[in-house]
Design a protein around this motif. Sequence first.
Motif, PDB file in Angstrom:
ATOM      1  N   MET A  56      -4.765 -21.035  41.476  1.00 43.87           N
ATOM      2  CA  MET A  56      -4.152 -22.033  40.592  1.00 43.87           C
ATOM      3  C   MET A  56      -3.878 -23.328  41.352  1.00 43.87           C
ATOM      4  N   GLU A  57      -3.469 -23.223  42.616  1.00 43.59           N
ATOM      5  CA  GLU A  57      -3.263 -24.428  43.428  1.00 43.59           C
ATOM      6  C   GLU A  57      -4.584 -25.172  43.641  1.00 43.59           C
ATOM      7  N   TYR A  58      -5.655 -24.432  43.839  1.00 44.98           N
ATOM      8  CA  TYR A  58      -6.960 -25.055  44.002  1.00 44.98           C
ATOM      9  C   TYR A  58      -7.359 -25.834  42.749  1.00 44.98           C
ATOM     10  N   LEU A  59      -6.981 -25.316  41.594  1.00 46.49           N
ATOM     11  CA  LEU A  59      -7.461 -25.871  40.329  1.00 46.49           C
ATOM     12  C   LEU A  59      -6.538 -26.900  39.681  1.00 46.49           C
ATOM     13  N   VAL A  60      -5.304 -26.988  40.106  1.00 43.77           N
ATOM     14  CA  VAL A  60      -4.312 -27.809  39.397  1.00 43.77           C
ATOM     15  C   VAL A  60      -4.738 -29.273  39.257  1.00 43.77           C
ATOM     16  N   LYS A  61      -5.347 -29.855  40.268  1.00 42.47           N
ATOM     17  CA  LYS A  61      -5.717 -31.278  40.207  1.00 42.47           C
ATOM     18  C   LYS A  61      -6.925 -31.544  39.316  1.00 42.47           C
ATOM     19  N   THR A  62      -7.611 -30.487  38.888  1.00 41.19           N
ATOM     20  CA  THR A  62      -8.763 -30.666  38.007  1.00 41.19           C
ATOM     21  C   THR A  62      -8.336 -30.861  36.556  1.00 41.19           C
ATOM     22  N   LYS A  63      -7.072 -30.591  36.267  1.00 43.75           N
ATOM     23  CA  LYS A  63      -6.487 -30.701  34.922  1.00 43.75           C
ATOM     24  C   LYS A  63      -7.030 -29.652  33.957  1.00 43.75           C
ATOM     25  N   VAL A  64      -7.652 -28.595  34.487  1.00 38.87           N
ATOM     26  CA  VAL A  64      -8.190 -27.527  33.657  1.00 38.87           C
ATOM     27  C   VAL A  64      -7.036 -26.706  33.066  1.00 38.87           C
ATOM     28  N   GLU A  65      -7.247 -26.177  31.870  1.00 40.54           N
ATOM     29  CA  GLU A  65      -6.296 -25.244  31.270  1.00 40.54           C
ATOM     30  C   GLU A  65      -6.534 -23.894  31.935  1.00 40.54           C
ATOM     31  N   ILE A  66      -5.480 -23.312  32.490  1.00 41.50           N
ATOM     32  CA  ILE A  66      -5.604 -22.039  33.206  1.00 41.50           C
ATOM     33  C   ILE A  66      -4.877 -20.938  32.445  1.00 41.50           C
ATOM     34  N   LEU A  67      -5.602 -19.857  32.206  1.00 45.10           N
ATOM     35  CA  LEU A  67      -5.007 -18.637  31.677  1.00 45.10           C
ATOM     36  C   LEU A  67      -5.075 -17.608  32.790  1.00 45.10           C
ATOM     37  N   LEU A  68      -4.001 -16.840  32.980  1.00 46.34           N
ATOM     38  CA  LEU A  68      -3.951 -15.874  34.068  1.00 46.34           C
ATOM     39  C   LEU A  68      -3.702 -14.483  33.523  1.00 46.34           C
ATOM     40  N   ALA A  69      -4.536 -13.540  33.955  1.00 38.88           N
ATOM     41  CA  ALA A  69      -4.357 -12.129  33.605  1.00 38.88           C
ATOM     42  C   ALA A  69      -4.193 -11.340  34.899  1.00 38.88           C
ATOM     43  N   ASN A  70      -3.191 -10.460  34.929  1.00 41.72           N
ATOM     44  CA  ASN A  70      -2.904  -9.667  36.115  1.00 41.72           C
ATOM     45  C   ASN A  70      -3.633  -8.326  36.134  1.00 41.72           C
ATOM     46  N   ASN A  71      -4.251  -7.972  35.003  1.00 39.79           N
ATOM     47  CA  ASN A  71      -4.993  -6.714  34.941  1.00 39.79           C
ATOM     48  C   ASN A  71      -6.076  -6.826  33.867  1.00 39.79           C
ATOM     49  N   GLY A  72      -6.874  -5.789  33.765  1.00 39.23           N
ATOM     50  CA  GLY A  72      -8.007  -5.815  32.851  1.00 39.23           C
ATOM     51  C   GLY A  72      -7.629  -5.872  31.393  1.00 39.23           C
ATOM     52  N   LEU A  73      -6.644  -5.080  30.976  1.00 42.83           N
ATOM     53  CA  LEU A  73      -6.242  -5.077  29.565  1.00 42.83           C
ATOM     54  C   LEU A  73      -5.687  -6.423  29.135  1.00 42.83           C
ATOM     55  N   GLU A  74      -4.889  -7.023  30.000  1.00 40.56           N
ATOM     56  CA  GLU A  74      -4.346  -8.354  29.713  1.00 40.56           C
ATOM     57  C   GLU A  74      -5.483  -9.373  29.598  1.00 40.56           C
ATOM     58  N   ALA A  75      -6.461  -9.272  30.486  1.00 39.55           N
ATOM     59  CA  ALA A  75      -7.601 -10.188  30.446  1.00 39.55           C
ATOM     60  C   ALA A  75      -8.398 -10.023  29.161  1.00 39.55           C
ATOM     61  N   LEU A  76      -8.624  -8.791  28.754  1.00 39.54           N
ATOM     62  CA  LEU A  76      -9.379  -8.523  27.535  1.00 39.54           C
ATOM     63  C   LEU A  76      -8.656  -9.094  26.314  1.00 39.54           C
ATOM     64  N   ASN A  77      -7.353  -8.921  26.261  1.00 40.41           N
ATOM     65  CA  ASN A  77      -6.556  -9.475  25.154  1.00 40.41           C
ATOM     66  C   ASN A  77      -6.607 -11.001  25.143  1.00 40.41           C
TER      67      ASN A  77
END
Length: 158
Positions: A56-77
């Motif tokens: 997320m620190e690497y990407l913050v200056k790109t102004k991209v919208e970031i979604l974060l999933a901590n596991n597979g089920l969360e990512a799938l949802n």
Amino acid sequence: FDSAVDKGTTFYFTLPLKQSSQAKLAKSKAVHEKFDWKTKTILIVEDDSFNAQLMMEYLVKTKVEILLANNGLEALNLFKIHPEINLTLMDIQLPDINGFELTHMIKVINPKAIVIAQTAYAAEVDKKRAFAVGCIDYISKPISRDKILQLLQFHLFK
């Protein structure tokens, strides 16, 4: 080299010039400031909080919208409820569903989904398996800022 009897020898050589850290920093800042991804959404699937925070620190200056999933089920949802996701960074080692299986599930939902595998294991067999399940690229950890930004730029705008 040049050598003459009773006169001596003259050696010639070339040394690579290393950039100063200040020059590298200036170049690095210029490279990172050119990325403008405010119209893009990236899903980061990463169970390790340190790696997630670093990404997320690497990407913050790109102004991209970031979604974060901590596991597979969360990512799938998240993938199901956010059709605007442009790219998924997929950790292969997850606590519930491994990244290979999860990539396959995502590709069933959206066959055009862009998924990039990220893993600490750089074995050729893992690379081949990632491509076989639908990943379009593969990056080994530890991941450098420059390398990930260039890779994402390529895949987001090709």
